[in-house]
Design a protein around this motif. Sequence first.
Motif, PDB file in Angstrom:
ATOM      1  N   ASP A 102      -9.275  -6.750   9.561  1.00  0.00           N
ATOM      2  CA  ASP A 102      -9.013  -5.600  10.423  1.00  0.00           C
ATOM      3  C   ASP A 102      -8.563  -6.101  11.799  1.00  0.00           C
ATOM      4  OD1 ASP A 102      -9.712  -3.635   8.554  1.00  0.00           O
ATOM      5  OD2 ASP A 102     -11.834  -3.820   9.055  1.00  0.00           O
ATOM      6  N   LEU A 103      -7.412  -5.628  12.245  1.00  0.00           N
ATOM      7  CA  LEU A 103      -6.852  -6.049  13.523  1.00  0.00           C
ATOM      8  C   LEU A 103      -6.762  -4.831  14.436  1.00  0.00           C
ATOM      9  CD1 LEU A 103      -5.501  -8.305  15.218  1.00  0.00           C
ATOM     10  CD2 LEU A 103      -3.321  -7.688  14.132  1.00  0.00           C
ATOM     11  N   GLU A 113      -0.233  -9.910  13.273  1.00  0.00           N
ATOM     12  CA  GLU A 113      -0.023  -8.869  12.262  1.00  0.00           C
ATOM     13  C   GLU A 113       0.810  -9.395  11.088  1.00  0.00           C
ATOM     14  OE1 GLU A 113       1.927  -5.459  13.865  1.00  0.00           O
ATOM     15  OE2 GLU A 113       3.813  -6.495  14.317  1.00  0.00           O
ATOM     16  N   ARG A 114       1.551 -10.467  11.331  1.00  0.00           N
ATOM     17  CA  ARG A 114       2.360 -11.062  10.261  1.00  0.00           C
ATOM     18  C   ARG A 114       1.624 -12.175   9.523  1.00  0.00           C
ATOM     19  NH1 ARG A 114       6.261 -11.600  14.793  1.00  0.00           N
ATOM     20  NH2 ARG A 114       7.531  -9.700  14.874  1.00  0.00           N
ATOM     21  N   LEU A 119       4.132  -2.289  17.547  1.00  0.00           N
ATOM     22  CA  LEU A 119       3.252  -2.921  16.559  1.00  0.00           C
ATOM     23  C   LEU A 119       3.163  -2.071  15.296  1.00  0.00           C
ATOM     24  CD1 LEU A 119       0.442  -3.828  19.106  1.00  0.00           C
ATOM     25  CD2 LEU A 119       2.125  -5.414  18.148  1.00  0.00           C
ATOM     26  N   GLU A 120       3.082  -2.729  14.173  1.00  0.00           N
ATOM     27  CA  GLU A 120       3.019  -2.020  12.895  1.00  0.00           C
ATOM     28  C   GLU A 120       1.612  -1.992  12.302  1.00  0.00           C
ATOM     29  OE1 GLU A 120       5.833  -3.863  10.328  1.00  0.00           O
ATOM     30  OE2 GLU A 120       7.562  -3.438  11.623  1.00  0.00           O
ATOM     31  N   ARG A 121       0.938  -3.105  12.341  1.00  0.00           N
ATOM     32  CA  ARG A 121      -0.330  -3.214  11.618  1.00  0.00           C
ATOM     33  C   ARG A 121      -1.582  -2.894  12.437  1.00  0.00           C
ATOM     34  NH1 ARG A 121      -2.487  -8.719   8.631  1.00  0.00           N
ATOM     35  NH2 ARG A 121      -4.691  -8.139   8.557  1.00  0.00           N
ATOM     36  N   PRO A 122      -1.701  -3.356  13.677  1.00  0.00           N
ATOM     37  CA  PRO A 122      -2.974  -3.148  14.382  1.00  0.00           C
ATOM     38  C   PRO A 122      -3.268  -1.668  14.608  1.00  0.00           C
ATOM     39  CG  PRO A 122      -1.620  -4.802  15.495  1.00  0.00           C
ATOM     40  CD  PRO A 122      -0.753  -4.136  14.491  1.00  0.00           C
ATOM     41  N   ALA A 140      -0.683  -9.945  19.231  1.00  0.00           N
ATOM     42  CA  ALA A 140      -0.786  -8.959  18.160  1.00  0.00           C
ATOM     43  C   ALA A 140       0.396  -9.056  17.203  1.00  0.00           C
ATOM     44  CB  ALA A 140      -0.879  -7.553  18.749  1.00  0.00           C
ATOM     45  N   ARG A 141       1.580  -9.264  17.744  1.00  0.00           N
ATOM     46  CA  ARG A 141       2.756  -9.360  16.875  1.00  0.00           C
ATOM     47  C   ARG A 141       2.718 -10.617  16.004  1.00  0.00           C
ATOM     48  NH1 ARG A 141       7.000  -6.278  17.097  1.00  0.00           N
ATOM     49  NH2 ARG A 141       8.442  -7.960  16.581  1.00  0.00           N
ATOM     50  N   ASP A 188      -4.421  -9.415   4.651  1.00  0.00           N
ATOM     51  CA  ASP A 188      -4.515  -7.962   4.714  1.00  0.00           C
ATOM     52  C   ASP A 188      -5.951  -7.476   4.852  1.00  0.00           C
ATOM     53  OD1 ASP A 188      -1.784  -7.830   4.451  1.00  0.00           O
ATOM     54  OD2 ASP A 188      -1.816  -7.475   2.285  1.00  0.00           O
TER      55      ASP A 188
END
Length: 386
Positions: free
Chosen positions: A28-29, A20-21, A65-68, A16-17, A25
């Motif tokens: 969808d994660l 997400e980078r 995690l930031e994005r998922p 995931a890390r 964009d």
Amino acid sequence: MNVAIFGGGYAGVTLARRLERRLPDAVDLVLVDETGTHVVRHELHRLLRRPSLSEDLEIPLQDLLERPSIREARVTAVDPERRVAELADGDTIEYDVGAVCLGAETTYFGMDDVAQHATPMWTLDDALAVRETFLEVLDRNGTFVVGGAGLTGIQVAGELAALAEAETDTAGDRGPRILLLEQQSAVAPGFRDDFQTAVRSALEDYGVDVRTEATVTGATADRIEIAESEPIDYDGVVWTGGITGPEALDGQRRRVRSTLCLDGDTFVLGDAAQVVDAEGRAVPASAQAAIREAEAVAGNVERLVEHTDDPPGSFAPRLEPFTFEPAGWMVSVGDEAVAQVGPTVLTGPAAKTIKATVGAGYRSSIGGLREAADRLSDEFRREARS
């Protein structure tokens, strides 16, 4: 486009890390995990002596995690052909690319009586329960059995021996018997002979009673049954004797080749998989392997996502094979350690120096855990100096 990761262990968090980078964009994660937390499982044995460390070994996924988007649910089935995962709450998740990182579960090899009477070593609660039982055994100088002498069993036995040493009145109290049982001919099966010898020596120096070629066949509330041997009376038992696949994969650790691809768009990695790498070597179930596999799968997921922008009829991208090159192996035995780096097996101060840096390294690498890493790193360094 939907990319779904099932499981928040070493493989799931690392994947995931990375993604997400790297993913556009517009993708969808989602990460689905039953507890919504990440457990630093390879250090659970430390709770046997230091239960206060529990808050450092269980971290909310939201902090990592930031994005998922994080979905807290139990995955009960994954259908790669339909690209659908079923959840325990009756809901489903459809995905375009999926990664099964659900880890493994403790197996008792069909011995329901062992499952009934033994405590596994899989969660923080398990570790704390083992500690409480052992303290009771210690009070009456009883016998505590550790079933299975893989790396987890070795570390549990060593940590219990160190706890007993710290708690026992050496002036007149003999302390409890810690019995480590292994059905294979050596501890740390699958490792080199010199590593096995050094580990056994470290255990015996701590007073652990090591019995190899001892196959557990059953258990009662106070007795362990051993094939072709007399039963052993015990006062407590922890089971680290093996793993099996997760419920979502019908209890099977799925066999995958070096691309770690179960189906064209579904990957299986970490302990949920039995991996054969690009060199034809079986990859051991370990945190180190799970992290390396996740790094390889991230690149292949990225290739599949990029392929969606290719003209219709374009050939599917070639997935890169995974080759496992271990950085080395290290096992703690109480305050001591045994390490294998390349062809060299290290013990004593050299191994303890490695031990002092490895423990905090993973937590620092996944981010969001600097403070916890600093606290534990200080403690490991104190051990290394002792």
